[in-house]
Design a protein around this motif. Structure first.
Motif, PDB file in Angstrom:
ATOM      1  N   ASP A 172       0.859  -1.188   0.000  1.00 39.60           N
ATOM      2  CA  ASP A 172       0.000   0.000   0.000  1.00 39.60           C
ATOM      3  C   ASP A 172       0.890   1.230   0.000  1.00 39.60           C
ATOM      4  N   ASP A 173       0.625   2.163  -0.936  1.00 34.59           N
ATOM      5  CA  ASP A 173       1.432   3.387  -1.003  1.00 34.59           C
ATOM      6  C   ASP A 173       0.973   4.378   0.059  1.00 34.59           C
ATOM      7  N   LYS A 174       1.564   5.558   0.067  1.00 33.10           N
ATOM      8  CA  LYS A 174       1.276   6.562   1.099  1.00 33.10           C
ATOM      9  C   LYS A 174      -0.180   6.990   1.101  1.00 33.10           C
ATOM     10  N   GLU A 175      -0.825   6.940  -0.060  1.00 36.27           N
ATOM     11  CA  GLU A 175      -2.243   7.329  -0.151  1.00 36.27           C
ATOM     12  C   GLU A 175      -3.185   6.166   0.117  1.00 36.27           C
ATOM     13  N   GLY A 176      -2.632   4.986   0.433  1.00 37.54           N
ATOM     14  CA  GLY A 176      -3.467   3.822   0.731  1.00 37.54           C
ATOM     15  C   GLY A 176      -3.853   3.014  -0.491  1.00 37.54           C
ATOM     16  N   ASN A 177      -3.302   3.339  -1.666  1.00 38.96           N
ATOM     17  CA  ASN A 177      -3.593   2.576  -2.882  1.00 38.96           C
ATOM     18  C   ASN A 177      -2.748   1.311  -2.920  1.00 38.96           C
ATOM     19  N   LYS A 178      -3.354   0.222  -3.369  1.00 39.86           N
ATOM     20  CA  LYS A 178      -2.630  -1.040  -3.485  1.00 39.86           C
ATOM     21  C   LYS A 178      -1.771  -0.993  -4.744  1.00 39.86           C
ATOM     22  N   ARG A 179      -0.495  -1.299  -4.599  1.00 34.32           N
ATOM     23  CA  ARG A 179       0.462  -1.289  -5.715  1.00 34.32           C
ATOM     24  C   ARG A 179       1.036  -2.694  -5.901  1.00 34.32           C
ATOM     25  N   PHE A 180       1.349  -3.007  -7.131  1.00 33.81           N
ATOM     26  CA  PHE A 180       1.944  -4.283  -7.490  1.00 33.81           C
ATOM     27  C   PHE A 180       3.312  -4.020  -8.106  1.00 33.81           C
ATOM     28  N   THR A 181       4.258  -4.867  -7.795  1.00 34.40           N
ATOM     29  CA  THR A 181       5.588  -4.720  -8.377  1.00 34.40           C
ATOM     30  C   THR A 181       6.203  -6.099  -8.593  1.00 34.40           C
ATOM     31  N   SER A 182       7.094  -6.165  -9.553  1.00 34.79           N
ATOM     32  CA  SER A 182       7.850  -7.384  -9.828  1.00 34.79           C
ATOM     33  C   SER A 182       9.326  -7.067  -9.685  1.00 34.79           C
ATOM     34  N   ASP A 183      10.037  -7.926  -8.990  1.00 32.75           N
ATOM     35  CA  ASP A 183      11.467  -7.765  -8.784  1.00 32.75           C
ATOM     36  C   ASP A 183      12.164  -9.065  -9.139  1.00 32.75           C
ATOM     37  N   VAL A 184      13.390  -8.953  -9.614  1.00 27.28           N
ATOM     38  CA  VAL A 184      14.246 -10.119  -9.784  1.00 27.28           C
ATOM     39  C   VAL A 184      15.131 -10.180  -8.544  1.00 27.28           C
ATOM     40  N   VAL A 185      15.000 -11.237  -7.776  1.00 25.23           N
ATOM     41  CA  VAL A 185      15.856 -11.435  -6.607  1.00 25.23           C
ATOM     42  C   VAL A 185      17.075 -12.204  -7.099  1.00 25.23           C
ATOM     43  N   ALA A 186      18.211 -11.533  -7.124  1.00 23.74           N
ATOM     44  CA  ALA A 186      19.414 -12.079  -7.732  1.00 23.74           C
ATOM     45  C   ALA A 186      20.098 -13.097  -6.839  1.00 23.74           C
ATOM     46  N   ASP A 187      20.454 -14.216  -7.438  1.00 27.14           N
ATOM     47  CA  ASP A 187      21.308 -15.205  -6.787  1.00 27.14           C
ATOM     48  C   ASP A 187      22.765 -14.962  -7.170  1.00 27.14           C
ATOM     49  N   GLU A 188      22.955 -14.453  -8.404  1.00 27.78           N
ATOM     50  CA  GLU A 188      24.293 -14.172  -8.917  1.00 27.78           C
ATOM     51  C   GLU A 188      24.254 -12.871  -9.713  1.00 27.78           C
ATOM     52  N   VAL A 189      25.299 -12.080  -9.600  1.00 27.05           N
ATOM     53  CA  VAL A 189      25.481 -10.893 -10.429  1.00 27.05           C
ATOM     54  C   VAL A 189      26.915 -10.918 -10.926  1.00 27.05           C
ATOM     55  N   GLU A 190      27.064 -11.041 -12.232  1.00 30.92           N
ATOM     56  CA  GLU A 190      28.388 -11.058 -12.852  1.00 30.92           C
ATOM     57  C   GLU A 190      28.657  -9.675 -13.422  1.00 30.92           C
ATOM     58  N   PHE A 191      29.777  -9.086 -13.053  1.00 30.82           N
ATOM     59  CA  PHE A 191      30.145  -7.767 -13.567  1.00 30.82           C
ATOM     60  C   PHE A 191      30.760  -7.975 -14.943  1.00 30.82           C
ATOM     61  N   VAL A 192      29.992  -7.675 -15.991  1.00 27.57           N
ATOM     62  CA  VAL A 192      30.395  -7.995 -17.358  1.00 27.57           C
ATOM     63  C   VAL A 192      31.382  -6.978 -17.912  1.00 27.57           C
ATOM     64  N   GLY A 193      31.103  -5.700 -17.737  1.00 30.14           N
ATOM     65  CA  GLY A 193      31.984  -4.665 -18.258  1.00 30.14           C
ATOM     66  C   GLY A 193      32.939  -4.181 -17.192  1.00 30.14           C
ATOM     67  N   SER A 194      33.849  -3.308 -17.593  1.00 30.06           N
ATOM     68  CA  SER A 194      34.752  -2.719 -16.610  1.00 30.06           C
ATOM     69  C   SER A 194      33.965  -1.767 -15.714  1.00 30.06           C
ATOM     70  N   ARG A 195      34.530  -1.433 -14.580  1.00 28.53           N
ATOM     71  CA  ARG A 195      33.827  -0.580 -13.619  1.00 28.53           C
ATOM     72  C   ARG A 195      33.542   0.787 -14.208  1.00 28.53           C
ATOM     73  N   ASN A 196      34.491   1.334 -14.951  1.00 27.53           N
ATOM     74  CA  ASN A 196      34.303   2.655 -15.539  1.00 27.53           C
ATOM     75  C   ASN A 196      34.954   2.640 -16.913  1.00 27.53           C
ATOM     76  N   ALA A 197      34.181   2.282 -17.939  1.00 31.30           N
ATOM     77  CA  ALA A 197      34.731   2.098 -19.279  1.00 31.30           C
ATOM     78  C   ALA A 197      35.227   3.396 -19.889  1.00 31.30           C
ATOM     79  N   THR A 198      34.787   4.543 -19.375  1.00 31.20           N
ATOM     80  CA  THR A 198      35.197   5.800 -19.975  1.00 31.20           C
ATOM     81  C   THR A 198      36.510   6.324 -19.418  1.00 31.20           C
ATOM     82  N   ALA A 199      36.998   5.753 -18.337  1.00 28.76           N
ATOM     83  CA  ALA A 199      38.241   6.231 -17.728  1.00 28.76           C
ATOM     84  C   ALA A 199      39.218   5.073 -17.574  1.00 28.76           C
ATOM     85  N   PRO A 200      39.985   4.749 -18.638  1.00 29.57           N
ATOM     86  CA  PRO A 200      40.877   3.596 -18.565  1.00 29.57           C
ATOM     87  C   PRO A 200      41.899   3.682 -17.445  1.00 29.57           C
TER      88      PRO A 200
END
Length: 138
Positions: free
Chosen positions: A81-109
């Motif tokens: 329920d949001d602040k105004e009392g309206n019922k809200r629905f949401t979908s989330d992906v609960v991660a078991d694994e997160v692989e960092f594919v790219g570099s941390r900051n590709a613009t600053a080698p």
């Protein structure tokens, strides 16, 4: 079976919090490009990602807006329920694994992690031994 695998880019910096009992929680969203385009439809889908404990700590520490990641987890739907009392629905992906594919900051080698040394061919207290290609069975 409830299993999701996505590769995409963070749309904003991760939001890091802790529960009342001190468990780490990190939320972020990713944009996943579609493999085809239809007129009038978006070119990407957006997914909310939730990570917990040590994985949350690492995501908070190493990810930022624009980072490319591979997320493996499960989809969960919830209502609230949001602040105004309206019922809200949401979908989330609960991660078991997160692989960092790219570099941390590709613009600053200069800020990227140093390049790894090539594997040693023996010596220098290496656990690897030199291999003579003529001795290989293939």
């Amino acid at each position: 079976m409830n299993k999701c695998i996505f590769i995409g880019n963070l749309t904003r910096d991760p939001e890091y919090t802790q529960t009342g009992s001190g468990v780490s929680l990190c939320r972020f969203s990713i944009a996943v490009s579609r493999s085809f385009k239809r007129e009038g439809e978006p070119e990407a889908d957006f997914f909310n990602i939730v990570t917990w404990r040590g994985l949350a700590d690492n995501c908070h520490k190493y990810l930022s807006k624009g980072s490319k990641v591979c997320v493996i987890g499960s989809m969960q739907n919830r209502t609230y329920d949001d602040k105004e009392g309206n019922k809200r629905f949401t979908s989330d992906v609960v991660a078991d694994e997160v692989e960092f594919v790219g570099s941390r900051n590709a613009t600053a080698p200069s800020e990227q992690a140093p390049a790894q040394k090539p594997a040693s061919r023996g010596g220098d207290n290496s656990p690897f031994q030199a291999v003579v290609e003529d001795d290989l069975p293939f």
